[in-house]
Design an enzyme around this catalytic site. Sequence first.
Site, PDB file in Angstrom:
ATOM      1  N   SER A  40      34.425  46.652  38.204  1.00  0.00           N
ATOM      2  CA  SER A  40      33.717  45.585  38.918  1.00  0.00           C
ATOM      3  C   SER A  40      32.331  46.070  39.301  1.00  0.00           C
ATOM      4  O   SER A  40      32.121  47.267  39.523  1.00  0.00           O
ATOM      5  CB  SER A  40      34.495  45.195  40.177  1.00  0.00           C
ATOM      6  OG  SER A  40      33.716  44.354  41.013  1.00  0.00           O
ATOM      7  N   TYR A  47      38.103  46.564  48.174  1.00  0.00           N
ATOM      8  CA  TYR A  47      38.200  46.378  46.730  1.00  0.00           C
ATOM      9  C   TYR A  47      37.268  47.346  45.994  1.00  0.00           C
ATOM     10  O   TYR A  47      37.677  47.989  45.015  1.00  0.00           O
ATOM     11  CB  TYR A  47      37.842  44.938  46.364  1.00  0.00           C
ATOM     12  CG  TYR A  47      37.978  44.625  44.896  1.00  0.00           C
ATOM     13  CD1 TYR A  47      39.231  44.602  44.280  1.00  0.00           C
ATOM     14  CD2 TYR A  47      36.858  44.326  44.115  1.00  0.00           C
ATOM     15  CE1 TYR A  47      39.364  44.303  42.931  1.00  0.00           C
ATOM     16  CE2 TYR A  47      36.977  44.023  42.767  1.00  0.00           C
ATOM     17  CZ  TYR A  47      38.236  44.014  42.178  1.00  0.00           C
ATOM     18  OH  TYR A  47      38.359  43.721  40.835  1.00  0.00           O
ATOM     19  N   LYS A  74      38.383  50.171  43.218  1.00  0.00           N
ATOM     20  CA  LYS A  74      37.931  50.106  41.826  1.00  0.00           C
ATOM     21  C   LYS A  74      37.098  51.326  41.455  1.00  0.00           C
ATOM     22  O   LYS A  74      37.201  51.837  40.337  1.00  0.00           O
ATOM     23  CB  LYS A  74      37.127  48.827  41.585  1.00  0.00           C
ATOM     24  CG  LYS A  74      37.928  47.551  41.707  1.00  0.00           C
ATOM     25  CD  LYS A  74      39.102  47.514  40.725  1.00  0.00           C
ATOM     26  CE  LYS A  74      38.667  47.351  39.297  1.00  0.00           C
ATOM     27  NZ  LYS A  74      39.825  47.244  38.367  1.00  0.00           N
TER      28      LYS A  74
END
Length: 243
Positions: A149, A162, A166
Amino acid sequence: MSDQNGGKPFAGQVALVTGSSRGIGAATAVALAEAGAHVLLTGRDTKALEAIEERIYQSGGAATIAPVDLVEPDGIARLATAVSQRWGKLDILVVNAAILPELTSVADIDQRAFNKALTTNVLATQALIANFDPLLRKSEDARVIGMTSTVAEKPRAFWGAYAASKAAGDVLLECYAEETRNTSKVRVAIVNPGATRTAMRARAYPGEAPASVKPPEVVAERIVALLGEPYETRHRETVNQPS
């Protein structure tokens, strides 16, 4: 995509796509099957996996569903054992499954939700590598694709949980790339799908018009094309919006 195998460049190859019940994972599984691979469909939603399997069969492809909850390492180990017994190798591993925790400030991150994200986005990646490395090494052209991402490289306010998970997953894959660079035929690439029309993106951007971002099939097409290229291990790229 065409070649001497009648337009099936991945004929005879086995591919595992995590999170293949919907979104980018489902589109990638379908595209890989169209390219001739026997695709292993994994995820928690058995009915959704069966729908993708049926779609692949209807188009003349081959697939096997393997309902697995990636937060359970034993499930990954059992899957690897089954793949070893049936095929004896794994040619393609697409690490796509991920969890998006609630977007909140770092100070307000819910520890339980963060732990679940870390388990799915990081620990499961390591478990996949640990269990499938022996099978990847038995392939003549093993390829691993990890989905990342933008926030993993460019941190953004309220995306801490998040983004951290990631970024950690990316580092694991890149370390694995270096560890296998000179000792195997395994090649690792990390792909950032960019803005894509998925359920995860809809949760993160509820006010965004779905048609304003590219569909998962665009990302899947690029992933399959990349898998057919002689990319160098630790390759990284972003899939841009079609013009």
